[in-house]
Design a protein around this motif. Sequence first.
Motif, PDB file in Angstrom:
ATOM      1  N   SER A 145      21.184 -31.628 119.322  1.00  0.00           N
ATOM      2  CA  SER A 145      21.913 -32.901 119.357  1.00  0.00           C
ATOM      3  C   SER A 145      23.089 -32.791 118.395  1.00  0.00           C
ATOM      4  N   GLY A 146      24.032 -33.729 118.479  1.00  0.00           N
ATOM      5  CA  GLY A 146      25.210 -33.686 117.610  1.00  0.00           C
ATOM      6  C   GLY A 146      24.831 -33.658 116.139  1.00  0.00           C
ATOM      7  N   GLY A 147      23.859 -34.489 115.775  1.00  0.00           N
ATOM      8  CA  GLY A 147      23.442 -34.559 114.376  1.00  0.00           C
ATOM      9  C   GLY A 147      22.726 -33.294 113.921  1.00  0.00           C
ATOM     10  N   GLU A 148      21.902 -32.721 114.812  1.00  0.00           N
ATOM     11  CA  GLU A 148      21.188 -31.475 114.470  1.00  0.00           C
ATOM     12  C   GLU A 148      22.183 -30.338 114.261  1.00  0.00           C
ATOM     13  N   LEU A 149      23.207 -30.310 115.124  1.00  0.00           N
ATOM     14  CA  LEU A 149      24.223 -29.259 114.985  1.00  0.00           C
ATOM     15  C   LEU A 149      24.980 -29.426 113.664  1.00  0.00           C
ATOM     16  N   GLN A 150      25.283 -30.686 113.331  1.00  0.00           N
ATOM     17  CA  GLN A 150      26.008 -30.953 112.081  1.00  0.00           C
ATOM     18  C   GLN A 150      25.204 -30.458 110.878  1.00  0.00           C
ATOM     19  N   ARG A 151      23.904 -30.719 110.884  1.00  0.00           N
ATOM     20  CA  ARG A 151      23.048 -30.275 109.781  1.00  0.00           C
ATOM     21  C   ARG A 151      22.944 -28.755 109.738  1.00  0.00           C
ATOM     22  N   PRO A 170      31.763 -35.011 107.867  1.00  0.00           N
ATOM     23  CA  PRO A 170      30.445 -34.402 108.128  1.00  0.00           C
ATOM     24  C   PRO A 170      29.391 -35.374 108.622  1.00  0.00           C
ATOM     25  N   THR A 171      29.646 -36.665 108.480  1.00  0.00           N
ATOM     26  CA  THR A 171      28.604 -37.623 108.885  1.00  0.00           C
ATOM     27  C   THR A 171      28.948 -38.332 110.189  1.00  0.00           C
ATOM     28  N   SER A 172      30.051 -37.910 110.839  1.00  0.00           N
ATOM     29  CA  SER A 172      30.503 -38.679 112.007  1.00  0.00           C
ATOM     30  C   SER A 172      29.494 -38.658 113.154  1.00  0.00           C
ATOM     31  N   ALA A 179      22.919 -39.556 107.720  1.00  0.00           N
ATOM     32  CA  ALA A 179      24.178 -39.585 106.964  1.00  0.00           C
ATOM     33  C   ALA A 179      23.863 -39.720 105.475  1.00  0.00           C
ATOM     34  N   ILE A 180      22.977 -40.640 105.150  1.00  0.00           N
ATOM     35  CA  ILE A 180      22.613 -40.853 103.743  1.00  0.00           C
ATOM     36  C   ILE A 180      21.927 -39.596 103.203  1.00  0.00           C
ATOM     37  N   GLU A 181      21.038 -39.025 104.010  1.00  0.00           N
ATOM     38  CA  GLU A 181      20.294 -37.856 103.541  1.00  0.00           C
ATOM     39  C   GLU A 181      21.236 -36.681 103.252  1.00  0.00           C
ATOM     40  N   ILE A 182      22.169 -36.441 104.183  1.00  0.00           N
ATOM     41  CA  ILE A 182      23.125 -35.342 103.991  1.00  0.00           C
ATOM     42  C   ILE A 182      23.989 -35.596 102.756  1.00  0.00           C
ATOM     43  N   LEU A 183      24.447 -36.832 102.608  1.00  0.00           N
ATOM     44  CA  LEU A 183      25.315 -37.125 101.463  1.00  0.00           C
ATOM     45  C   LEU A 183      24.531 -37.042 100.151  1.00  0.00           C
ATOM     46  N   GLU A 184      23.255 -37.373 100.192  1.00  0.00           N
ATOM     47  CA  GLU A 184      22.439 -37.225  98.977  1.00  0.00           C
ATOM     48  C   GLU A 184      22.279 -35.739  98.623  1.00  0.00           C
ATOM     49  N   VAL A 200      36.323 -35.294 103.724  1.00  0.00           N
ATOM     50  CA  VAL A 200      37.086 -36.277 104.496  1.00  0.00           C
ATOM     51  C   VAL A 200      36.081 -37.218 105.140  1.00  0.00           C
ATOM     52  N   ILE A 201      36.270 -38.485 104.900  1.00  0.00           N
ATOM     53  CA  ILE A 201      35.260 -39.439 105.378  1.00  0.00           C
ATOM     54  C   ILE A 201      35.956 -40.741 105.763  1.00  0.00           C
ATOM     55  N   HIS A 202      35.547 -41.305 106.903  1.00  0.00           N
ATOM     56  CA  HIS A 202      36.171 -42.548 107.362  1.00  0.00           C
ATOM     57  C   HIS A 202      35.395 -43.780 106.941  1.00  0.00           C
ATOM     58  N   ASP A 203      34.108 -43.613 106.681  1.00  0.00           N
ATOM     59  CA  ASP A 203      33.290 -44.783 106.355  1.00  0.00           C
ATOM     60  C   ASP A 203      33.505 -45.153 104.882  1.00  0.00           C
ATOM     61  N   LEU A 204      34.227 -46.239 104.661  1.00  0.00           N
ATOM     62  CA  LEU A 204      34.602 -46.614 103.294  1.00  0.00           C
ATOM     63  C   LEU A 204      33.372 -46.964 102.456  1.00  0.00           C
ATOM     64  N   ASN A 205      32.365 -47.534 103.106  1.00  0.00           N
ATOM     65  CA  ASN A 205      31.160 -47.905 102.346  1.00  0.00           C
ATOM     66  C   ASN A 205      30.388 -46.665 101.902  1.00  0.00           C
ATOM     67  N   LEU A 206      30.281 -45.673 102.767  1.00  0.00           N
ATOM     68  CA  LEU A 206      29.612 -44.423 102.365  1.00  0.00           C
ATOM     69  C   LEU A 206      30.443 -43.708 101.296  1.00  0.00           C
ATOM     70  N   ALA A 207      31.762 -43.751 101.455  1.00  0.00           N
ATOM     71  CA  ALA A 207      32.635 -43.131 100.446  1.00  0.00           C
ATOM     72  C   ALA A 207      32.427 -43.802  99.096  1.00  0.00           C
ATOM     73  N   SER A 208      32.342 -45.113  99.102  1.00  0.00           N
ATOM     74  CA  SER A 208      32.156 -45.855  97.856  1.00  0.00           C
ATOM     75  C   SER A 208      30.792 -45.561  97.229  1.00  0.00           C
ATOM     76  N   LEU A 209      29.805 -45.320  98.082  1.00  0.00           N
ATOM     77  CA  LEU A 209      28.437 -45.080  97.599  1.00  0.00           C
ATOM     78  C   LEU A 209      28.294 -43.683  96.982  1.00  0.00           C
ATOM     79  N   PHE A 210      29.018 -42.693  97.539  1.00  0.00           N
ATOM     80  CA  PHE A 210      28.751 -41.304  97.135  1.00  0.00           C
ATOM     81  C   PHE A 210      29.892 -40.596  96.392  1.00  0.00           C
ATOM     82  N   CYS A 211      31.128 -40.947  96.701  1.00  0.00           N
ATOM     83  CA  CYS A 211      32.226 -40.170  96.111  1.00  0.00           C
ATOM     84  C   CYS A 211      32.663 -40.810  94.797  1.00  0.00           C
ATOM     85  N   GLY A 212      32.527 -40.059  93.713  1.00  0.00           N
ATOM     86  CA  GLY A 212      32.957 -40.576  92.418  1.00  0.00           C
ATOM     87  C   GLY A 212      34.467 -40.750  92.385  1.00  0.00           C
TER      88      GLY A 212
END
Length: 269
Positions: A145-151, A170-172, A179-184, A200-212
């Motif tokens: 699947s798309g997610g399995e390939l990404q991992r 990477p989480t698209s 997405a959370i697991e990979i970013l963790e 490079v990430i489009h999800d602003l909420n995930l960016a805010s959660l993980f990127c310092g």
Amino acid sequence: MNQQECLNIQDLYVQYGDKKVLNGLNITLHRGEMLGVLGANGCGKSSLLKTILGSIQPSKGILNLFGTPIQQMNPKKIAQTIAYIPQHSSLSMSLRVEDLLYMGRYPHKSNLWASHNEKDHQKVYEVAKLLNVWEMRHQNTQTLSGGELQRTLLARALISEPQILLLDEPTSALDLRYAIEILEICEHLVKDMHLAMLIVIHDLNLASLFCGQGVLMRDGKVFVQGKMSEILTTQNIQAVYGLESEVIRHSNRHIIVPKKGNKFQSMAS
Ligand SMILES: Nc1ncnc2c1ncn2[C@@H]1O[C@H](COP(=O)(O)OP(=O)(O)OP(=O)(O)O)[C@@H](O)[C@H]1O
Ligand SMILES: [Mg+2]
């Protein structure tokens, strides 16, 4: 935290024919840093990563990897230092997941036919377990699947033991849990193993959660750079995306709530 400078980009210009894409971009990436690169579609994020890798030649600018101009480094040394996962991750070839994972060891081999040693086997096992792809090692990559390939692609990147990871969205293809697991996992690699990550990430909420740290790009350069918590403001989101939003502070991070009814200007204008 070790703040060794890994990547230094100064006054970078890139163009495709007459089309100017990067116009004097400056970015510095340090060890132990997860730098989120954000910006509207087409603003040059993927072109930036491809330029760092050397697959696009800049028309001007400085691009130093640990103090050495990348253009002067041999491709093998770059491959040992930087791992990259492209934005549109698909595989045209048909091969087993396990074979794809072992390709992550190529930068450390004298040639493509060199046999794998104990360290190679150990690294593949350890990373495949970490990213939850070990159980699918006998599966054909075309059937993932798309997610399995990404991992699997992230696993291959980590198996090469890079010092810098370049991840283009990477989480698209991932559901929220993965997405959370990979970013963790990325966060752990950055904090505990002092990797440097440009994501490079489009999800602003995930960016805010993980990127310092973060960079907002506009017009082929950095519009604003700094702590992600400080640059994700209503005004900056408006300036970069042309989008009205409300930014809510919650538990030391931001939640971005886009507003409906924006009067968007035509993207073509
Ligand atoms: N090989 C190419 N030839 C001509 N133009 C290109 C080429 N690659 C990219 N472009 C153009 O350069 C601009 C920047 O593309 P790029 O892929 O870097 O954007 P991006 O910021 O990654 O966008 P997205 O968020 O949609 O992935 C776009 O307008 C794109 O059409
Ligand atoms: Mg892109």
